[in-house]
Design an enzyme around this catalytic site. Structure first.
Site, PDB file in Angstrom:
ATOM      1  N   SER B  11      41.905  41.250  27.829  1.00 48.67           N
ATOM      2  CA  SER B  11      43.314  41.366  28.192  1.00 48.67           C
ATOM      3  C   SER B  11      43.954  42.423  27.295  1.00 48.67           C
ATOM      4  O   SER B  11      43.546  43.579  27.312  1.00 48.67           O
ATOM      5  CB  SER B  11      43.963  39.985  28.036  1.00 48.67           C
ATOM      6  OG  SER B  11      45.310  40.018  28.423  1.00 48.67           O
ATOM      7  N   HIS B  38      42.979  41.713  32.582  1.00 42.02           N
ATOM      8  CA  HIS B  38      44.354  41.427  33.017  1.00 42.02           C
ATOM      9  C   HIS B  38      45.122  42.739  33.085  1.00 42.02           C
ATOM     10  O   HIS B  38      45.105  43.516  32.157  1.00 42.02           O
ATOM     11  CB  HIS B  38      45.080  40.539  31.991  1.00 42.02           C
ATOM     12  CG  HIS B  38      44.531  39.156  31.920  1.00 42.02           C
ATOM     13  ND1 HIS B  38      44.797  38.318  30.872  1.00 42.02           N
ATOM     14  CD2 HIS B  38      43.744  38.458  32.781  1.00 42.02           C
ATOM     15  CE1 HIS B  38      44.189  37.159  31.075  1.00 42.02           C
ATOM     16  NE2 HIS B  38      43.546  37.211  32.217  1.00 42.02           N
ATOM     17  N   ASP B 130      42.732  32.915  27.999  1.00 36.21           N
ATOM     18  CA  ASP B 130      41.905  33.009  29.205  1.00 36.21           C
ATOM     19  C   ASP B 130      40.469  33.354  28.777  1.00 36.21           C
ATOM     20  O   ASP B 130      40.270  34.113  27.835  1.00 36.21           O
ATOM     21  CB  ASP B 130      42.475  34.085  30.145  1.00 36.21           C
ATOM     22  CG  ASP B 130      41.929  33.954  31.562  1.00 36.21           C
ATOM     23  OD1 ASP B 130      41.215  32.968  31.853  1.00 36.21           O
ATOM     24  OD2 ASP B 130      42.220  34.851  32.386  1.00 36.21           O
TER      25      ASP B 130
END
Lengths: 290, 195
Positions: B11, B38, B130
């Protein structure tokens, strides 16, 4: 409308102890049972996503195996209704992929002007966000009057939402931004009235729209269309079913009619690729040429 | 153990980390490498092209139902979940998971359930958690779990969460992760019909 997942149920997978081969057998048996008892045919849905959705429902019902879910839905039609929602609702947004709608306005609208009467099919329209998006573009281009939109979905509950034309107010900022990026010509707020936490879209946008139930898996073509929209619906189908639905679309399009797919869907893996030309290098807009 | 698929999740800080990672992979790299980063839903083709600049391997964004091929770098498209079936990809627009679509957890779980002990999960820099649950699934299914050493990550939160979830994961620098991936045993004849 799909219910937001809580973090812990969101993984939607089997317990670790689960044997993958056995899981596949249970899933196939459940889908076969649902088809034979209720007539809903999910047997050719993409395995990875139907599996996630089945586990989501299994966990939501407080069960621990797919076989238990099978017993429940076969004996309890209310549980089947809940499963049907899980399996058939697709999540979308107004002017999803603004670049797509911009190209539609710039490249497809001029083609549509050459038709005295335009028929558009939104196949798998879900709660209708993209139907209203298309209607707005056609209204602004002066074409809505001579257009009839057929908006269909397998799921009657989402069609009722689509008919009502009420979308969550808290999405309007995002939708307004999408609308502007899509080349919108007015102020987006002209199209809706805010009421409580909903945005009610002007009923005149759907004055020429027919919402009705249609099952892409089992139902046949019902007209000839100038444009077919089917965006992010086929991703839930396996390759074989995708091909069957492409046959339906091919048979339902007029020569030189337009097929509009989702931005990551492709005709590349279908036998119909040679029958269409790409209208744009990036957006998935195809024209039937043979 | 022969491996068949690698999933890398990242991310915040991911672009630099990914470029550093794939730059180190040899031209004859024998596995598919799937990247879940992401990013904004309208970020378009920038990420794949920035990655393509630093590798001879073919880099592409995944189309629905695309077959999974060795020696290819796949990027999860923005605003879709990326699921892995045996031999091909599937996309979904289901609800975001923990505010993310694509969700790293969803892809890692899917890889673990389809490829089991033949899967490799890698969690790099990021400012959320995540990937932690998905990496655990990879590890629990007998796959290989690698995590960027938090002290070397631009944003250590995601690797830290992954290590908390999978204490036995190997914590390595990007360079060491690349070397590990490049030396993985690869199954010579891929079987296409495993279900």
């Amino acid at each position: 409308m799909a219910v937001p997942l809580t973090p812990d149920e969101a993984l939607d997978g089997p317990p670790l102890s689960y044997n993958p081969e056995l899981e596949r057998i249970e899933i196939e048996l459940l889908l076969e049972g649902v088809f034979r008892h209720y007539g809903f045919d999910f047997r050719s849905y993409a395995y990875a996503s139907i599996r996630r959705r089945l586990w989501k429902r299994t966990e939501a019902e407080g069960l621990s195996s797919i076989s238990e879910l099978q017993a429940l839905v076969l004996h309890d039609s209310a549980a089947m209704e809940r499963l049907l929602l899980d399996l058939s609702v697709s999540v979308t947004a107004m002017f999803r992929d603004p670049g797509f709608y911009q190209v539609f306005r710039e490249e497809v609208v001029p083609l549509l002007r050459t038709y005295p009467f335009i028929r558009i099919w939104h196949a798998g329209c879900s709660s209708g966000e993209e139907v209203y998006s298309t209607a707005i573009v056609l209204e602004e281009e002066g074409l809505l009057e001579r257009t009839r939109i057929y908006a269909t979905d397998i799921n009657d509950a989402v069609l009722q939402q689509a008919r009502a034309g009420i979308f969550p107010l808290n999405r309007m900022q995002e939708y307004t931004e999408n609308y502007i990026r899509a080349g919108g010509k007015r102020s987006f707020s002209e199209y809706y009235t805010a009421k409580y936490d909903g945005a009610l879209f002007s009923p005149s946008l759907t004055r020429n729209t027919v919402f009705s139930q249609h099952n892409l898996v089992t139902d046949r073509s019902f007209s000839e269309f100038t444009v077919i929209f089917c965006r992010n619906v086929l991703i839930y189908f396996d390759r074989d079913l995708q091909n069957r639905v492409h046959t339906l679309f091919y048979d339902s399009l007029v020569m030189l009619g337009i097929l509009a797919l989702g931005s990551k869907e492709s005709l590349r893996f279908s036998q119909y690729e040679p029958c269409y030309e790409k209208l744009h290098p990036r957006e998935k807009l195809y024209r039937k040429i043979r | 153990m022969a491996y068949e698929i690698i999933v890398v999740g990242t991310s915040w800080g991911g672009l630099a980390a990914l470029r550093e990672l794939i730059r180190e992979l040899p031209a004859g790299f024998g596995l598919p490498l799937v990247i879940v980063q992401h990013r904004h839903k309208r970020s378009g083709q920038l990420l794949p092209s920035l990655l393509q600049d630093c590798t001879p391997l073919f880099v592409c964004e995944v189309d629905d139902k695309a077959p999974i091929e060795t020696g290819t770098v796949y990027v999860a498209p923005a605003d879709y979940h990326l699921l892995i079936e045996d031999g091909h990809f599937a996309l979904s627009t289901d609800e975001p998971v923990r505010y993310s679509r694509p969700s790293i957890d969803v892809t890692l779980v899917s890889a673990a359930d389809s490829y089991g002990e033949h899967s490799v999960g890698v969690v790099l820099t990021g400012a959320n958690a995540d990937g932690a649950r998905g990496l655990k699934r990879i590890h629990d299914r007998g796959g290989l779990a690698l995590v960027q050493l938090p002290s070397t990550a631009e944003s250590p939160a995601m690797p830290t969460a992954a290590l908390r979830s999978v204490p036995n994961a190997r914590a390595l620098s990007i360079e060491q992760i690349a070397a590990t991936l490049a030396s993985l045993p690869v199954e010579s004849a891929r079987h296409s019909e495993r279900r």
